[in-house]
Design an enzyme around this catalytic site. Structure first.
Site, PDB file in Angstrom:
ATOM      1  N   HIS A 227       3.240  51.049  -5.797  1.00  0.00           N
ATOM      2  CA  HIS A 227       2.479  49.952  -6.410  1.00  0.00           C
ATOM      3  C   HIS A 227       1.005  50.266  -6.621  1.00  0.00           C
ATOM      4  O   HIS A 227       0.253  49.385  -7.044  1.00  0.00           O
ATOM      5  CB  HIS A 227       2.569  48.683  -5.566  1.00  0.00           C
ATOM      6  CG  HIS A 227       3.923  48.060  -5.511  1.00  0.00           C
ATOM      7  ND1 HIS A 227       4.351  47.123  -6.410  1.00  0.00           N
ATOM      8  CD2 HIS A 227       4.939  48.258  -4.659  1.00  0.00           C
ATOM      9  CE1 HIS A 227       5.590  46.747  -6.100  1.00  0.00           C
ATOM     10  NE2 HIS A 227       5.968  47.436  -5.040  1.00  0.00           N
TER      11      HIS A 227
ATOM     12  N   LYS B 214      -7.330  36.139  -9.312  1.00  0.00           N
ATOM     13  CA  LYS B 214      -6.657  37.283  -8.694  1.00  0.00           C
ATOM     14  C   LYS B 214      -7.456  37.679  -7.467  1.00  0.00           C
ATOM     15  O   LYS B 214      -8.569  37.183  -7.269  1.00  0.00           O
ATOM     16  CB  LYS B 214      -6.571  38.461  -9.669  1.00  0.00           C
ATOM     17  CG  LYS B 214      -7.928  38.810 -10.313  1.00  0.00           C
ATOM     18  CD  LYS B 214      -7.851  39.951 -11.299  1.00  0.00           C
ATOM     19  CE  LYS B 214      -7.267  39.600 -12.652  1.00  0.00           C
ATOM     20  NZ  LYS B 214      -5.958  40.156 -12.892  1.00  0.00           N
ATOM     21  N   ARG B 215      -6.916  38.559  -6.621  1.00  0.00           N
ATOM     22  CA  ARG B 215      -7.682  39.042  -5.479  1.00  0.00           C
ATOM     23  C   ARG B 215      -9.009  39.642  -5.936  1.00  0.00           C
ATOM     24  O   ARG B 215      -9.117  40.202  -7.034  1.00  0.00           O
ATOM     25  CB  ARG B 215      -6.881  40.094  -4.700  1.00  0.00           C
ATOM     26  CG  ARG B 215      -5.746  39.495  -3.894  1.00  0.00           C
ATOM     27  CD  ARG B 215      -6.235  38.503  -2.854  1.00  0.00           C
ATOM     28  NE  ARG B 215      -6.978  39.153  -1.810  1.00  0.00           N
ATOM     29  CZ  ARG B 215      -6.447  39.590  -0.667  1.00  0.00           C
ATOM     30  NH1 ARG B 215      -5.160  39.416  -0.417  1.00  0.00           N
ATOM     31  NH2 ARG B 215      -7.201  40.170   0.238  1.00  0.00           N
TER      32      ARG B 215
ATOM     33  N   LYS C  51     -10.918  45.445 -10.124  1.00  0.00           N
ATOM     34  CA  LYS C  51     -10.529  44.372 -11.040  1.00  0.00           C
ATOM     35  C   LYS C  51     -11.719  43.856 -11.843  1.00  0.00           C
ATOM     36  O   LYS C  51     -11.566  43.102 -12.797  1.00  0.00           O
ATOM     37  CB  LYS C  51      -9.870  43.230 -10.267  1.00  0.00           C
ATOM     38  CG  LYS C  51      -8.541  43.629  -9.610  1.00  0.00           C
ATOM     39  CD  LYS C  51      -7.956  42.481  -8.801  1.00  0.00           C
ATOM     40  CE  LYS C  51      -6.722  42.847  -8.001  1.00  0.00           C
ATOM     41  NZ  LYS C  51      -5.496  42.961  -8.803  1.00  0.00           N
TER      42      LYS C  51
ATOM     43  N   THR D 260       0.616  41.105 -12.698  1.00  0.00           N
ATOM     44  CA  THR D 260       1.680  40.166 -13.023  1.00  0.00           C
ATOM     45  C   THR D 260       1.048  38.838 -13.437  1.00  0.00           C
ATOM     46  O   THR D 260       1.660  38.073 -14.188  1.00  0.00           O
ATOM     47  CB  THR D 260       2.636  39.952 -11.829  1.00  0.00           C
ATOM     48  OG1 THR D 260       1.853  39.812 -10.639  1.00  0.00           O
ATOM     49  CG2 THR D 260       3.572  41.138 -11.674  1.00  0.00           C
TER      50      THR D 260
ATOM     51  N   LYS E  52       1.867  35.874 -16.396  1.00  0.00           N
ATOM     52  CA  LYS E  52       1.958  34.426 -16.168  1.00  0.00           C
ATOM     53  C   LYS E  52       1.067  33.660 -17.152  1.00  0.00           C
ATOM     54  O   LYS E  52       1.462  32.635 -17.704  1.00  0.00           O
ATOM     55  CB  LYS E  52       1.555  34.094 -14.721  1.00  0.00           C
ATOM     56  CG  LYS E  52       2.542  34.652 -13.701  1.00  0.00           C
ATOM     57  CD  LYS E  52       2.013  34.657 -12.272  1.00  0.00           C
ATOM     58  CE  LYS E  52       2.883  35.572 -11.415  1.00  0.00           C
ATOM     59  NZ  LYS E  52       2.271  35.894 -10.111  1.00  0.00           N
TER      60      LYS E  52
HETATM   61  C1  26V Z   1      -2.598  47.618   0.961  1.00  0.00           C
HETATM   62  C2  26V Z   1      -2.680  47.289   2.303  1.00  0.00           C
HETATM   63  C3  26V Z   1      -3.365  48.214   3.195  1.00  0.00           C
HETATM   64  C4  26V Z   1      -3.191  47.894   4.663  1.00  0.00           C
HETATM   65  C5  26V Z   1      -3.287  46.422   4.950  1.00  0.00           C
HETATM   66  C6  26V Z   1      -2.284  45.622   4.159  1.00  0.00           C
HETATM   67  C7  26V Z   1      -2.167  46.060   2.745  1.00  0.00           C
HETATM   68  C8  26V Z   1      -1.530  45.240   1.832  1.00  0.00           C
HETATM   69  C9  26V Z   1      -1.449  45.591   0.504  1.00  0.00           C
HETATM   70  C10 26V Z   1      -1.977  46.781   0.071  1.00  0.00           C
HETATM   71  C11 26V Z   1      -1.937  47.142  -1.388  1.00  0.00           C
HETATM   72  C12 26V Z   1      -0.581  47.268  -1.925  1.00  0.00           C
HETATM   73  C13 26V Z   1      -0.581  47.610  -3.377  1.00  0.00           C
HETATM   74  C14 26V Z   1      -0.458  46.419  -4.316  1.00  0.00           C
HETATM   75  O1  26V Z   1      -0.520  45.276  -3.941  1.00  0.00           O
HETATM   76  N1  26V Z   1      -0.300  46.724  -5.588  1.00  0.00           N
HETATM   77  C15 26V Z   1      -0.153  45.707  -6.652  1.00  0.00           C
HETATM   78  O2  26V Z   1       1.236  45.558  -6.905  1.00  0.00           O
HETATM   79  C16 26V Z   1       1.503  44.641  -7.956  1.00  0.00           C
HETATM   80  C17 26V Z   1       3.004  44.489  -8.042  1.00  0.00           C
HETATM   81  O3  26V Z   1       3.576  45.687  -8.462  1.00  0.00           O
HETATM   82  C18 26V Z   1       0.892  45.128  -9.249  1.00  0.00           C
HETATM   83  O4  26V Z   1       1.139  44.185 -10.261  1.00  0.00           O
HETATM   84  C19 26V Z   1      -0.607  45.326  -9.070  1.00  0.00           C
HETATM   85  O5  26V Z   1      -1.162  45.882 -10.242  1.00  0.00           O
HETATM   86  C20 26V Z   1      -0.879  46.239  -7.883  1.00  0.00           C
HETATM   87  O6  26V Z   1      -2.270  46.305  -7.608  1.00  0.00           O
END
Ligand code: 26V
Length: 823
Positions: free
Chosen positions: A361, A552-553, A558, A660, A664
């Protein structure tokens, strides 16, 4: 267990009368109250139970069908499921929304208020967690034998408050009043072990003296559209293994005794906020192993209940890794098969590589997971040993195929040797999976060209793309009743399960009457959003103005800050030419910053400072308003997104894997202003380039600038408006009480500007002017918005899940049993 045969839902249960009796009954016998004493919360629970009763038969039937058909199942392992609220979704799935509303009215319960009382299940950070929730909805809608496994966090995503313009985090204790949607399943409990020591035995290992935690299952049902089936989401909660420490207890140290118990129960306490930079927290690793181990034990238990041995395991089970967070499933499955079930290595590894698949992701270096070898050795000694062995065998294979390439061996190893030795979870996931996918065309291409290019040499057939999608049930049918009703009136209701039908709206795009109704629906949703904004943050906005939304976050990539630079510029321009014909705009922001992410939090503060100054400057004549809506979450998104005219998707090209939210907004009739990034590209291809505002450098150009020395200062010096915007920021024009407040923002922009905001600034501002031009022509704008909705068929998560099912998992929809003839 005997099947009930074809599932036939008794529609007589769905009349207003039957529902009213049901709700009253549940209020008295399940909640323990009556009409006179019921609080709002009691009513919510009574309605919840009455609705839940109406999905139980279908849920039971789904489970029976999977068993009876001995279908191959897919298990979706995810650290996050951002499901939001369950009640309205379930009422719509069971087609009882209207009768429940009327039943409530007859009982004197305030339907809208109680709906709004349900807490969001905020068990995820953002895109990744919400995607998992949409996927369960699609599996249920398609009748796929699937199941989600995750963690039942006691505290979900923190709640965000804005105090003096700054983000303040508050714990989200969402279970505080109980959660009527879940079922505790104490009989599905497993021991998860940590630490301890290894004793060799017959070539395998005995793992002794471990610290044990019990994982207990909590199930909730995810009903599919028209109740085609109900999918189980099973979340694990941690419980101490031995109750209290009896030694301490007997010594009279009651507190010490209970404290140890609390320690092990911490594992499922809290969701980690996505802090892409902050890594290596021990508790996070414990969480990952905890849910993976419980899930795999459960999966093998279920398999052995219906099969002897593991010969058929890979024909009956597919396990999907949602990012690398569940990657310990690989050594855990090896451990279970080798140590607990005495399989040999080749058989066990062969099963792994047929069973696992993995979605990447993000390509961002700092977000790729790795864990120190030292920590893994201490916490999971057996798994570290297995990872060494997997790596040794893999490197031997690489060496056989590329004998003279030592650099390749170093790069492709599962263990990074530079500095502190670490296990690279992405490499482990790729190695164990038969398919690895990215989440948009661009992202999947970049993935094979960059982070996995070495693995592509070894296993080219593994890599593929599965462009993300969203569920039209929640994101159109539920969130936007006005537009849904309009669409129903023209093409019927079946688009909910076949989103490609929206293409039929194309021929209505020029019809004045349809345009008019479409505008009315948008106006209705804008008023709904304006009312919400009037309540919190308490700003009055004009529903006639162009609603420009970035929700968004908060992340530097971003580029919310690019949006702010444009706002400041527009503000300056309005002041310079107050007589000009400005299109009134309301710029809306919403999003949370990770609690330790200094820059993201500073940008929230900046947005609020800019909002205060601009909203209080009467010289703008109300033609520019800026709003930050606090505590963005699924239930707020359901109100914000339908109210948008313009959707901001402005990440630096190559950084947003898919997005995503972009889907939406477009599905709800907003036009996108966006970069050539992630799924924006595919949205452009589907709605037509003439119906989207694209700006900015593309990935090649971004990479070229990065490679040849990007100099943000040059853009600053060369662009008068940009220079003004940054200078005003630097002088403290938006923070007169503390002129230096945004010095770090200014320095970051001028010194490094890692995400190249300045390079895209001019094009972005020009593009925003084009947005105004089109908005001045309502018919043309509306036509474009309709064509956006009409082009969104491809972005249903049903399409995505169909592709996963057939090209990755090899699972088929459950056969719908035919009712026995004559019955
Ligand atoms: C990283 C970490 C690091 C440790 C702590 C917890 C945590 C939680 C999430 C993440 C990042 C994960 C990557 C992510 O969220 N990617 C997003 O995934 C979406 C669904 O595929 C996509 O639409 C977004 O563009 C992408 O940024």
């Amino acid at each position: 267990m005997a099947s009930l045969g074809a599932f036939e839902y008794d529609k007589r249960l769905n009349t207003v009368d039957a529902l009213r009796r049901s709700i009253a009954n549940r209020l008295v016998y399940a909640v323990g109250k009556d009409l006179r004493s019921a609080t709002q919360r009691d009513w919510l629970f009574a309605v919840f139970y009455a609705v839940r009763d109406r999905i139980m038969d279908c849920w039971r039937e789904t489970r029976a069908q999977v068993d009876d058909q001995d279908a191959k199942r897919v298990y979706y392992l995810s650290m996050e499921f951002l499901t939001g609220r369950a009640l309205t979704n379930a009422m719509l799935a069971a087609d009882i929304y209207e009768p429940v509303r009327q039943a409530c009215a007859q009982l004197g319960a305030d339907f809208d208020a109680l709906i709004d009382l349900e807490p969001d299940a905020g068990l995820g950070n953002g895109g990744l967690g919400r995607l998992a929730a949409c996927f369960l909805d699609s599996m249920a809608t398609l009748g796929l034998p699937g199941m989600g496994y995750g963690i039942r966090y006691e505290y979900g995503m923190f709640a965000q408050r804005i105090e003096h313009g700054q983000q303040v985090e508050e714990p989200d204790y969402w279970l505080v009043n109980g959660y009527p949607w879940e079922f505790m399943r104490p009989e599905s409990s497993y021991t998860v072990r940590f630490g301890g020591r290894l004793v060799p035995q017959n070539g395998n290992s005995l793992w002794l003296d471990t610290e044990d935690v019990i994982a207990t299952a909590y199930d909730s049902g995810v009903p599919g559209s028209a109740m085609r089936s109900v999918v189980t989401m099973r979340l694990w909660s941690a419980r101490a293994s031995g109750g209290v420490n009896l030694d301490a207890f007997n010594r009279g140290d009651y507190i010490q005794a209970v404290e140890e118990k609390n320690q092990s129960e911490n594992v499922s306490r809290v969701l980690y906020p996505d802090d892409r930079t902050e890594h290596g927290r021990e508790l996070r690793l414990r969480q990952e192993y905890f849910f993976v181990s419980a899930s795999l034990q459960d999966i093998l238990w279920r398999h052995l209940r219906n099969h002897t041995g593991f010969e058929q395991l890979a024909d009956k089970v597919a396990i999907h890794l949602n990012d690398t967070h569940p990657a310990l499933a690989v050594p855990e499955l090896m451990r279970l098969l080798l140590d607990e079930h005495q399989l040999d290595w080749a058989t066990a590894w062969g099963l792994c590589t047929r069973i696992f698949s993995y979605t990447n992701h993000t390509l961002m270096e700092e977000a790729l997971e790795s864990w120190p070898v030292e920590l893994l050795t201490r916490m999971l000694p057996r798994h570290m040993g297995l990872i060494y062995e997997i790596n040794a065998r893999f490197l031997a294979e690489v060496h056989r195929r590329f004998p003279s390439d030592n650099a390749l061996l170093r790069r492709i190893s599962l263990i990074e040797e530079r500095g502190v030795r670490r296990v690279l979870m992405a490499n482990l996931s790729v190695l164990a999976s038969h398919k690895v996918n990215g989440v948009s065309d661009l992202h999947s291409k970049l993935m094979v060209d960059t982070i996995f290019s070495d693995f592509v040499q070894m296993y080219p057939e593994r890599f593929c793309n599965k462009t993300n999608g969203i569920t039209p049930r929640r994101w159109l049918s539920q969130a936007n009743p006005s537009l849904s009703a309009l669409i129903d009136s023209r093409i019927g209701p079946d688009w909910r399960r076949d989103l490609d039908q929206l293409a039929r709206l194309r021929e209505l795009a020029d019809e004045p009457e349809f345009q008019n109704s479409f505008q009315l629906a948008k106006q209705h949703n804008k008023r709904r959003l304006a009312d919400m904004i009037a309540r919190n943050p308490g700003v009055v906005v004009d529903p006639e103005s162009l609603f420009d939304v970035q929700a968004k976050r908060m992340h530097e990539y971003k580029r919310q800050l690019l949006n702010v630079l444009h706002i400041i510029t527009r503000y300056h321009c309005i002041l310079a030419q107050p007589q000009a014909d400005w299109v009134p705009r309301t710029v809306v922001f919403a999003g949370k910053a990770a609690s330790a992410y200094y820059m993201a939090k500073l940008i929230i503060r900046l947005i609020n400072d800019v909002a205060r100054v601009i909203n209080n400057d009467s010289r703008t004549g109300g033609r520019l308003r800026v709003v930050f809506i606090p505590n963005y979450r699924v239930s707020l998104a359901e109100i914000i997104i339908p109210g948008a005219n313009l959707s901001e998707q402005i990440s630096t090209a190559g950084t947003e894997a898919s997005g995503t939210g972009n889907m939406k907004f477009a599905l709800n009739g907003a036009l996108t202003i966006g970069t050539w990034d992630g799924a924006n590209i595919e949205i452009a291809n589907n709605v037509g380039l003439e119906n989207i505002f694209v700006f900015g450098n593309r990935t090649e150009k971004v990479a070229e600038l990065r490679g040849y020395g990007y100099r943000p200062r040059d853009y600053y010096e060369d662009n008068f408006e940009l220079k003004c915007a940054i200078d005003r920021l630097a002088e403290g024009a938006f923070s007169p009480e503390e002129p230096d407040r945004y010095r770090d923002v200014v320095n970051a922009l001028l010194e490094s500007d890692h995400y190249q905001l300045l390079a895209d600034y001019a094009d972005y501002c020009d593009c925003q002017d084009k947005v105004d031009d089109l908005y001045r022509r309502p018919a043309a704008w509306t036509r474009s918005a309709i064509l956006n909705v009409a082009g969104m068929g491809a972005f249903s998560s049903d399409r995505t899940i169909r592709e996963y099912a057939s090209e990755i998992w090899g699972v088929q929809p459950l056969a719908v049993p035919q009712p026995a003839s004559g019955s």
